[in-house]
Enzyme design. Structure first.
Site, PDB file in Angstrom:
ATOM      1  N   GLU A 218      -6.592  -7.768  -1.447  1.00  0.00           N
ATOM      2  CA  GLU A 218      -7.351  -7.658  -0.198  1.00  0.00           C
ATOM      3  C   GLU A 218      -8.766  -7.215  -0.545  1.00  0.00           C
ATOM      4  O   GLU A 218      -8.982  -6.470  -1.508  1.00  0.00           O
ATOM      5  CB  GLU A 218      -6.736  -6.639   0.773  1.00  0.00           C
TER       6      GLU A 218
ATOM      7  N   GLU B  81       0.811  -1.230   0.000  1.00  0.00           N
ATOM      8  CA  GLU B  81       0.000   0.000   0.000  1.00  0.00           C
ATOM      9  C   GLU B  81       0.840   1.274   0.000  1.00  0.00           C
ATOM     10  O   GLU B  81       0.443   2.296   0.559  1.00  0.00           O
ATOM     11  CB  GLU B  81      -0.961   0.022   1.189  1.00  0.00           C
TER      12      GLU B  81
END
Length: 539
Positions: free
Chosen positions: A192, A120
């Site tokens: 995710e 991320e």
């Protein structure tokens, strides 16, 4: 190998259905020995029927990877880190860690994808050109990727891994490939999903636990359906300890499909029902009207890998359940939206036309409530009463008997999962009178090597029909004798009727015994044998 339209294993297109895993455990953090690390891989493969796992957000135990190799559980592993990118010296250290990760792990056949970006993080083309080159130089046989929350991020790797948290319960399950990746010629996977979008505790009410499961089903179904996703890794395998800003006031992330002791929440059945030879059958509700506002249960779902499920009420056949709308899944959830079925014909002896009309009205009353019944159903019901010369009392009696389910003997529902005409698994739901403990150790033979061994012990409180007693928030007590000690408190409260503990060896051989007790339940004792590897040195 990865292609534009997905992942191919031995030339066969294979959808990667997996979960993210932290190597975290209650009471011991990351300090788990070999046996517990291997057990997590077995749970993923043999209980949750996943074919892949992402080791978020760092390389994990060699024992876990060894077991993935043994089981054929495919692995997406990655460079350690979370969002932050530091200065030049920091990047040099990150590249060194990446080299170590490749050199340590490249002989694991289970690994199919190297994550060469910090999880991320924002784009950094110079840095990520370096990491991608390192990976390809040390292992030219495997693809690279990097997990991002960004759409149309710079794609220097072979696979675009995207954390797709777009589903909110009422919109599409996943974003389309054209809206996410800048390069349609390369594969896309969901790294995710769900997680913080819908935290769910084992003790949450039935509607919340069901929605948690359905969100996983919707995202998986969308990723299967569009043919554009190589796979989907749900967030996450189990609840885990976290920092002060990311938990639920207790520094626990309740994002798992399992609790932290690896007991299954309802959402676990979404994954388990998609594969495996062992029959899976889980009902999303206890069918208790007191669990729902105004007693309106609404649509319940059944997760199964069986060919069909037949519903019975008080041992009388009601209906065969139909598939939900999420038909791209190998085994879509089945909808329980008709709890009357053929009963008006078989029990009231109404003709089919009368039964169909009244069933439609009664089901609508159950869905909307009598006060909220739409006008079309009110008119339809009034027509029935005139046409079939029914009194108001007749209508009330039918509602109480087939919708409200009150005023008579306790209702007992039975769900029979069948392959052909053979019942392969059955679930019975009715008011409970007796509770008992189910105690499941990860192993009963513990073997010390260069260090101690441990057993994880999962505990569930079940009713006399084997169904979880979700609201049995009872104290669990643990007592150990012999060549082992308890790791964790001697007493803990069951959450959602579930809990657990750990045993650790103490440098001795022999036997040990764990006794688990709870009010209203008979105590359960599990016996353990403790051995020692030859030539083991342990201090």
């Amino acid at each position: 190998m990865f292609r534009a339209d997905g992942f191919y294993l031995n030339g066969k297109k294979t959808f990667l259905r997996g979960l993210n895993r932290h190597q975290s455990y209650p009471y011991i953090g990351y300090a788990a020995p070999e046996s517990l690390q291997r057990q997590d891989a077995r749970i993923l493969k043999n209980e949750l029927h996943c074919n892949a796992v992402r080791t978020s957000h760092y390389p994990q135990s060699q024992y876990f990877l060894d077991e993935c190799d043994r089981l054929g559980l495919l692995v997406f592993t990655e460079l350690p880190g979370w969002q932050h990118i530091g200065d030049g010296a920091w990047k040099d250290r990150a590249c060194a860690m990446l080299r170590e990760m490749l050199l340590q792990n490249r002989n694991h056949p289970s690994i199919i994808l190297w994550g060469v970006r910090i999880n991320e993080s924002v784009d950094d083309d110079e840095f990520y050109t370096r990491t991608n080159q390192i990976a390809h130089a040390l292992d030219p046989s495997r693809a690279t990727s990097g997990v991002r929350y960004l759409e149309k991020s710079h794609l220097l790797e072979d696979v675009y891994a995207y954390n797709d948290f777009s589903h909110n319960g009422s919109n599409a399950g996943a974003k389309r490939k054209k809206d996410v990746t800048p390069d349609l010629s390369k594969a896309l996977l969901i790294s995710e999903c769900n997680g913080h979008m819908y935290p769910t505790k084992s003790c949450d009410d039935a509607p919340h636990r069901q929605e948690h499961a359905l969100r996983h089903a919707r995202v998986l179904d969308a990723a299967y359906a569009d043919g554009e996703h190589a796979g989907c890794f749900g967030w996450c395998m189990f609840d885990y300890a976290t920092h002060k800003d990311f938990g639920s006031g207790d520094r626990i992330c309740y994002h798992g499909v399992l609790d932290s002791f690896r007991n299954p929440k309802l959402a676990a059945s979404v994954y388990a029902s998609q594969g495996g030879e062992e029959p899976v059958l889980t009902v999303s509700s206890a069918m208790d009207i007191g669990d729902y506002p105004a007693g309106q249960i609404g649509t319940v779902y059944v997760f199964t890998n069986a060919e069909r499920v037949d519903l019975y009420k008080n041992n009388v056949f009601v209906t065969t359940l139909h598939k939900s709308g999420w038909t791209a899944l190998p085994h879509p959830p089945l909808a329980v939206d008709d709890t009357i079925g053929v009963l008006l014909e078989t029990q009231e002896h109404f003709d089919k036309a009368k039964a169909d009309t009244l069933r439609d009205c009664l089901l609508a009353a159950g869905r909307y409530g009598l006060a909220g019944l739409p006008l079309r159903y009110k008119l339809k019901l009034a027509w029935c009463m005139v046409r079939y010369k029914m009194s108001f009392a007749d209508g009330v009696a039918l509602y109480g008997k087939y919708v409200g389910n009150w005023g008579g003997a306790a209702t007992c529902w039975r769900f029979d999962a069948k392959n052909g005409d053979t019942v392969v698994k059955s679930v019975t739901l009715c008011p409970s009178h007796r509770l008992h403990l189910e105690v499941t150790p990860s192993a009963t033979v513990l073997q010390e090597g260069d260090t101690y061994d441990m057993a994880g012990v999962r505990v569930r409180i079940l009713d006399e029909n084997g169904s979880p007693a979700i609201y049995a928030q009872l104290p669990l007590t643990f007592a150990v004798t012999g060549a082992a000690v308890l790791v964790g408190p001697a007493a803990a409260t069951a959450e959602g009727g579930m809990g657990g503990t750990y045993l650790r060896t103490v440098g001795q051989t022999g036997t040990a015994a764990l006794t688990v007790s709870a009010p209203q339940c008979a105590p359960v004792t599990v016996e353990f044998t403790v051995t020692k590897k030859e030539c083991a040195v342990w201090n």
